[in-house]
Design a protein around this motif. Structure first.
Motif, mmCIF file in Angstrom:
data_model
loop_
_atom_site.group_PDB
_atom_site.id
_atom_site.type_symbol
_atom_site.label_atom_id
_atom_site.label_comp_id
_atom_site.label_asym_id
_atom_site.label_seq_id
_atom_site.Cartn_x
_atom_site.Cartn_y
_atom_site.Cartn_z
ATOM 1 N N LEU A 53 3.903 -6.409 -9.389
ATOM 2 C CA LEU A 53 4.100 -5.853 -10.726
ATOM 3 C C LEU A 53 4.177 -6.960 -11.776
ATOM 4 C CD1 LEU A 53 6.699 -3.023 -9.987
ATOM 5 C CD2 LEU A 53 4.282 -2.746 -10.582
ATOM 6 N N TYR A 54 4.814 -8.069 -11.422
ATOM 7 C CA TYR A 54 4.932 -9.185 -12.364
ATOM 8 C C TYR A 54 3.560 -9.767 -12.703
ATOM 9 C CZ TYR A 54 5.759 -14.050 -13.745
ATOM 10 O OH TYR A 54 5.731 -15.262 -14.383
ATOM 11 N N ALA A 55 2.742 -9.995 -11.680
ATOM 12 C CA ALA A 55 1.418 -10.581 -11.916
ATOM 13 C C ALA A 55 0.428 -9.576 -12.492
ATOM 14 C CB ALA A 55 0.867 -11.161 -10.616
ATOM 15 N N SER A 56 0.792 -8.292 -12.551
ATOM 16 C CA SER A 56 -0.094 -7.266 -13.106
ATOM 17 C C SER A 56 0.229 -6.930 -14.552
ATOM 18 C CB SER A 56 -0.011 -5.986 -12.262
ATOM 19 O OG SER A 56 -0.354 -6.233 -10.913
ATOM 20 N N LEU A 57 1.185 -7.621 -15.155
ATOM 21 C CA LEU A 57 1.548 -7.329 -16.541
ATOM 22 C C LEU A 57 0.376 -7.618 -17.473
ATOM 23 C CD1 LEU A 57 5.154 -8.828 -16.652
ATOM 24 C CD2 LEU A 57 4.521 -6.408 -16.619
ATOM 25 N N PRO A 58 0.226 -6.857 -18.541
ATOM 26 C CA PRO A 58 -0.876 -7.109 -19.482
ATOM 27 C C PRO A 58 -0.632 -8.398 -20.256
ATOM 28 C CG PRO A 58 0.556 -5.378 -20.314
ATOM 29 C CD PRO A 58 1.027 -5.674 -18.920
ATOM 30 N N TYR A 74 6.678 1.725 -8.564
ATOM 31 C CA TYR A 74 5.512 1.015 -8.033
ATOM 32 C C TYR A 74 4.551 2.018 -7.406
ATOM 33 C CZ TYR A 74 2.604 -1.826 -4.965
ATOM 34 O OH TYR A 74 1.538 -2.396 -4.338
ATOM 35 N N PHE A 75 3.284 1.882 -7.761
ATOM 36 C CA PHE A 75 2.235 2.711 -7.179
ATOM 37 C C PHE A 75 1.051 1.806 -6.843
ATOM 38 C CE2 PHE A 75 4.717 5.418 -9.973
ATOM 39 C CZ PHE A 75 5.041 6.465 -9.122
ATOM 40 N N PRO A 76 0.466 1.973 -5.668
ATOM 41 C CA PRO A 76 -0.609 1.064 -5.225
ATOM 42 C C PRO A 76 -1.935 1.340 -5.921
ATOM 43 C CG PRO A 76 -0.212 2.729 -3.552
ATOM 44 C CD PRO A 76 0.821 2.954 -4.620
ATOM 45 N N ASP A 77 -1.970 1.148 -7.230
ATOM 46 C CA ASP A 77 -3.216 1.326 -7.963
ATOM 47 C C ASP A 77 -4.140 0.134 -7.708
ATOM 48 O OD1 ASP A 77 -2.110 3.637 -9.011
ATOM 49 O OD2 ASP A 77 -1.260 2.577 -10.744
ATOM 50 N N ASN A 78 -5.440 0.405 -7.720
ATOM 51 C CA ASN A 78 -6.466 -0.627 -7.514
ATOM 52 C C ASN A 78 -6.300 -1.353 -6.176
ATOM 53 O OD1 ASN A 78 -7.465 -0.084 -10.137
ATOM 54 N ND2 ASN A 78 -5.985 -1.531 -11.021
ATOM 55 N N LEU A 110 0.810 -1.218 0.000
ATOM 56 C CA LEU A 110 0.000 0.000 0.000
ATOM 57 C C LEU A 110 0.841 1.264 0.000
ATOM 58 C CD1 LEU A 110 -2.707 -1.100 2.589
ATOM 59 C CD2 LEU A 110 -2.797 -1.253 0.103
ATOM 60 N N SER A 111 2.168 1.116 -0.079
ATOM 61 C CA SER A 111 3.066 2.272 -0.057
ATOM 62 C C SER A 111 3.736 2.413 -1.416
ATOM 63 C CB SER A 111 4.137 2.107 1.033
ATOM 64 O OG SER A 111 3.526 1.910 2.301
ATOM 65 N N PRO A 112 3.737 3.597 -2.006
ATOM 66 C CA PRO A 112 4.384 3.775 -3.314
ATOM 67 C C PRO A 112 5.901 3.741 -3.196
ATOM 68 C CG PRO A 112 3.576 5.872 -2.488
ATOM 69 C CD PRO A 112 3.095 4.832 -1.519
ATOM 70 N N ASP A 113 6.539 3.374 -4.283
ATOM 71 C CA ASP A 113 7.999 3.359 -4.372
ATOM 72 C C ASP A 113 8.363 3.914 -5.745
ATOM 73 O OD1 ASP A 113 10.692 2.951 -4.403
ATOM 74 O OD2 ASP A 113 10.626 0.850 -3.819
ATOM 75 N N GLU A 168 12.769 -2.210 -17.515
ATOM 76 C CA GLU A 168 13.040 -0.952 -16.813
ATOM 77 C C GLU A 168 12.774 -1.087 -15.318
ATOM 78 O OE1 GLU A 168 10.742 2.073 -18.621
ATOM 79 O OE2 GLU A 168 11.708 1.911 -20.597
ATOM 80 N N VAL A 169 11.713 -1.800 -14.966
ATOM 81 C CA VAL A 169 11.412 -2.008 -13.547
ATOM 82 C C VAL A 169 12.535 -2.791 -12.872
ATOM 83 C CG1 VAL A 169 9.801 -3.082 -11.930
ATOM 84 C CG2 VAL A 169 8.929 -1.882 -13.940
#
Length: 482
Positions: A222-227, A118-122, A110-113, A362-363
């Protein structure tokens, strides 16, 4: 008379000691006394106990063993970590250390980096749990993520589930560290770490201290959120499918072998391991043959052998129509049968994820990885099946498009290390299936090989429920008070 004369002529003891010597040297008179027994030891002024004279204390071998104890070397261990395809289980028996791990991971999600991007979207629904909203007010909300949810609900938020799988493994290690008082997060004697897929390898990096827990859970999300498809193509995760296939003649989940309408090429090799390799090669040959057809047709259908778990089981990932066409051909040739579909958010380990490589690279370049510690455990790369060398980000990036060769990784793990591994530990219930695969591979070891065990770490099987098939309670519905 004669006896008295002889007695008077015999010199006495005094005359032997005082007689004049033959040479003209000054005489010396010396007197001494002979003591028949040595004097006893002086009394101990401290009044302590005398040493025991039992056989156990007087035996010099026993004394040497007590004086110089020889400690046996610790058991050489290898830890196996679950990946995203494993079934997550509700944590049990919380400890102070494990709860601290869950709280750190929950707050990190829940904390951005900005460094990592990384941003806590959704994540608004979970933010209320941390701040006390929604009637929960629970810190460490991630620990209760699995409770009351079925597999479809869990994979609908695969980003949170991926972070949960990583955190649950680290929490198990932290609990064991607290129980034993060990200075290291890993058990004593750990020499190798092997994780299944991206999440398993990332877990190994966090466990080895190569990455912080907070960065690890963010990277997992981030890995599991890839399109699953390039932007603008209209592709969704429902267009892709991942199916487990098994060699028809060699796996218990497949139906019995039937009549083959052509000469069986397996009959030439009576050796069982060789027959299994030939069966797997036949499956891969059919996959490659269909790939040429899909490329020629150009209708955007594609499928690959994404994961090879054993000599009998592999995962096929691709578009729905391509996977169905492949299954029909393999069944018609009586080579393989489908076992089950695996819920995954993206067609990982195939070239269908090439569109996500530039952005995810890039990530990974912005993520911080600590250098490997001297004498630390060796992390195996399930893509190359060899020790992870070079930048960890490059090894993780290959997980998007390269085939996961878990079977060969296990083969190298139990056949090549010198000295060999004594014990394999599958961490958490999610890694139980990986332990079953490993036991199957260990049966192929040569006769007379040193003994090796595969044990569960962090959980115990209940005697009345060995497979842990338990009905999950339905998620409670919370009604708002008017």
């Amino acid at each position: 008379m004669i006896r008295s004369r002889l007695a008077s002529a015999r010199p006495t003891r005094r005359s032997l000691t005082t007689a004049t010597p033959c040479h003209s040297t000054p005489s010396h008179s010396r007197s001494f006394s002979v003591r028949l027994f040595p004097p006893g030891p002086p009394a101990d002024p401290r009044g302590g106990r005398r040493a025991s004279t039992s056989a156990a204390n007087t035996d010099w071998l026993t004394w040497l063993k007590r004086a110089t104890p020889i400690d046996s070397p610790p058991t050489r261990k290898a830890l196996i970590f679950a990946g995203l395809g494993s079934y997550p289980h509700t944590p049990q028996s919380p400890t102070t250390a494990s709860l601290a791990v869950w709280e750190k991971a929950s707050e990190a999600l829940l904390s951005p980096d900005a460094t990592m991007g990384y941003f806590p979207d959704n994540m608004d629904e979970f933010g209320g749990l941390l701040q006390g909203g929604g009637g929960y007010g629970i810190r460490g909300w991630l620990r209760g993520w699995v409770e009351g949810r079925n597999l479809d609900e869990l994979m609908a938020r695969a980003d949170v589930t991926a972070s949960f799988i990583l955190t649950s493994t680290i929490a198990i290690l932290a609990s064991e560290q607290e129980r034993t008082g060990s200075p290291s997060l890993l058990p004593e004697g750990t020499q190798f770490l092997a994780g299944h897929g991206f999440i398993g390898t990332l877990t190994a990096l966090v466990a080895a201290g190569r990455m912080d827990l907070q960065d690890g859970v963010r990277l997992a999300r981030l890995y599991a959120s890839l399109p699953p498809a390039p932007p603008g193509t209209g592709g969704s995760s429902s267009r892709f499918v991942t199916t487990a296939l098994s060699a028809r003649s060699y796996h218990s989940l497949s139906s019995p072998s039937m009549f083959v309408p052509f000469d069986d090429p397996l009959a030439e090799t009576p050796d069982e391991p060789e027959r299994r390799r030939r069966a797997m090669q036949l499956i891969l040959d059919e996959v490659h043959g269909l790939q040429h057809e899909w490329e020629y047709e150009g209708n955007r259908d594609w499928a690959e052998a994404s994961i090879i778990n054993s000599s009998k089981v592999l995962m096929v990932t691709g578009t729905y129509m391509a996977v169905e066409q492949l299954i029909d051909r393999l069944q018609a040739m009586t080579i393989a049968n489908p076992v089950m579909d695996v819920k995954l958010p993206c067609p990982f380990h195939t070239k269908l994820m090439s569109h996500a490589v530039p952005k995810f690279a890039e990530v990974l370049n912005r993520a911080y990885f600590s250098p490997a510690k001297e004498g630390g455990p060796i992390i195996l790369d399930p893509i190359t099946t060899r020790p992870l060398c070079g930048p960890p980000g490059a090894a993780l990036l290959a997980q998007l498009t390269q085939q996961l060769r878990w079977h060969k990784t296990l083969t190298r793990l139990h056949s090549q290390p010198s000295p060999p591994i004594d014990q394999y530990l599958t961490v958490g219930r999610g890694a139980k299936g990986l332990g079953i695969m490993l036991r199957g591979e260990l049966k192929k070891r040569p006769e007379g090989a040193p003994p090796v065990t595969v044990d569960a770490f962090g959980y115990k099987d209940a005697p009345h429920d060995p497979l842990h098939y338990r009905s999950r309670p339905t998620r409670p519905v919370i009604h708002a008070h008017m």
